[in-house]
Design an enzyme around this catalytic site. Structure first.
Site, PDB file in Angstrom:
ATOM      1  CG  HIS A   4     -11.027  -0.488  -3.002  1.00 29.98           C
ATOM      2  ND1 HIS A   4      -9.932  -1.319  -2.965  1.00 29.98           N
ATOM      3  CD2 HIS A   4     -10.804   0.451  -2.053  1.00 29.98           C
ATOM      4  CE1 HIS A   4      -9.080  -0.896  -2.051  1.00 29.98           C
ATOM      5  NE2 HIS A   4      -9.588   0.202  -1.490  1.00 29.98           N
ATOM      6  CG  HIS A  52     -11.694   3.961   1.614  1.00 33.07           C
ATOM      7  ND1 HIS A  52     -11.711   3.127   2.705  1.00 33.07           N
ATOM      8  CD2 HIS A  52     -10.847   3.403   0.719  1.00 33.07           C
ATOM      9  CE1 HIS A  52     -10.905   2.105   2.478  1.00 33.07           C
ATOM     10  NE2 HIS A  52     -10.360   2.249   1.275  1.00 33.07           N
ATOM     11  CG  HIS A 103      -7.751  -2.159   2.286  1.00 34.71           C
ATOM     12  ND1 HIS A 103      -9.121  -2.256   2.385  1.00 34.71           N
ATOM     13  CD2 HIS A 103      -7.501  -0.946   1.708  1.00 34.71           C
ATOM     14  CE1 HIS A 103      -9.676  -1.156   1.889  1.00 34.71           C
ATOM     15  NE2 HIS A 103      -8.718  -0.353   1.461  1.00 34.71           N
ATOM     16  CD  GLU A 122      -2.689   0.331  -0.274  1.00 29.77           C
ATOM     17  OE1 GLU A 122      -2.800   1.465  -0.769  1.00 29.77           O
ATOM     18  OE2 GLU A 122      -3.235  -0.003   0.797  1.00 29.77           O
ATOM     19  CG  ASP A 143      -8.150   3.464  -2.387  1.00 31.59           C
ATOM     20  OD1 ASP A 143      -8.896   3.223  -1.422  1.00 31.59           O
ATOM     21  OD2 ASP A 143      -6.918   3.292  -2.338  1.00 31.59           O
ATOM     22  CG  ASP A 144      -9.078   6.900  -0.091  1.00 31.26           C
ATOM     23  OD1 ASP A 144      -9.963   7.007   0.780  1.00 31.26           O
ATOM     24  OD2 ASP A 144      -8.281   5.943  -0.136  1.00 31.26           O
TER      25      ASP A 144
END
Length: 332
Positions: free
Chosen positions: A14, A16, A194, A197, A275-276
């Site tokens: 996961h 991005h 997703h 969340e 994630d980011d």
């Protein structure tokens, strides 16, 4: 334990790629491509990384992505992430990218996918890192626009293993994209989404029952439904959990409140991901360290989280077993 975390090989499921855009590269590309961004220096960018929710992050995320224009930009972006993989001992990564973020700005799909995949090929050749690419639809846009993106993706099918669903969750349920996910499944793509969340656990049910997904990204709201928890346990549906992201976006107020340990103890197939990471204060090792320092995670818990990531990866069984043996070798 921290040294063991660093030493263990990992898979990341996961991530991005646009979310790995570090301030230094953002400023360099803004200057190179003559793109105006509302930050004068690195400190100004980092000061902006104080989010109140998912949308406050997305506003900055999309603004930063504007600096990505050429194939070389996407190569450089991906390569910088690969260097973080080397540093954190990530041996397999499955990268999300958001083509609509770029095609809406006039950057062709081909430019984006070519830059990313050339960097991933170089990573395999130089470091032995295996990888896959997942195209994500922006859920705040229409399903018709997602269909158009899917058509573009089909031209590069040899480079793309799956499709996903990201961006603003609230008010954009998985059911909005039922038809395009059905088409993607017919085309042979793996499916992820997703869900759960910020939005409630009903979004997880929709992703499972209407989109027929292979993995849930996030999924932390599942804890609010006993029936869903039991189903996720029985099906061993992967949940790609992102601790730093959940804290930075106020899904949980603190690491001590994060429920990843509860999900793990219940027997769910959860893994740790970043994630980011440029925006959320750390790559995968830092996510592991943060939950280890704030939750009562044992060595066995850490190993299970890591092995879950390999078991849930979109790779063949032989490669899974190879990576799992590598984990065991470190533990000897």
């Amino acid at each position: 334990m921290i040294e063991l975390i660093k030493a263990l090989p990992k898979a990341e499921l996961h991530l991005h790629i646009e979310g790995s855009l570090e301030p230094e590269l953002m400023l360099r590309l803004a200057k190179k491509n003559n793109v105006d961004i509302p930050y004068k220096d690195i400190e100004a960018i980092r000061d902006a990384y104080n989010f109140t929710n998912l949308q406050s992050f997305l506003d900055i995320y999309y603004a930063g992505a504007k600096v990505l224009v050429t194939k070389e930009d996407f190569y450089d972006l991906t390569w910088e992430y690969i260097l973080k993989c080397v540093e954190d001992n990530v041996v397999h990564t499955e990268i999300f990218f958001d083509p609509q973020t770029h095609t809406q700005r006039g950057v062709p799909f081909e430019v984006v996918i070519t830059g990313i995949t050339q960097a991933l090929s170089a990573a395999k050749a130089r470091y032995g890192i295996t990888s896959a690419v997942i195209v994500c639809f922006l859920r705040h846009l229409s399903e018709q626009e997602a269909f158009e993106t899917l058509e573009q993706a089909l031209k590069f099918k040899q480079h793309i293993i799956g499709v996903g669903l990201d961006s603003a969750e609230l008010g954009n349920p998985p059911s909005k994209f039922k038809a395009v996910f059905k088409k993607a499944r017919e085309e042979g793509f793996k499916l992820v989404a997703h869900a759960g969340e910020e939005a409630d656990y009903s979004y997880i049910y929709e992703a499972l029952d209407l989109l027929d997904i292979d993995r849930i990204d996030h999924g932390v709201q599942s804890i609010n439904s006993d029936a869903l928890m039991q189903r996720l346990k029985e099906e061993q549906m992967p949940l790609t959990v992102c601790p730093n992201s959940n804290i930075e976006l106020k899904v949980f107020d603190s690491y001590e409140q994060h429920n990843i340990k509860q999900l793990l103890d219940f027997g769910l197939n959860v893994s740790v991901n970043s994630d980011d990471p440029a925006y959320f204060k750390g790559y995968i090792n830092q996510n592991f360290i943060n939950i280890y320092e704030h939750l009562t995670l044992s060595e066995a818990d850490i190993v299970t989280l890591i092995k879950n990531s390999f078991r849930s990866a979109f790779i063949d069984n032989d490669l899974k077993q190879q990576y799992l043996r590598q984990v065991d070798q470190v533990l000897l």
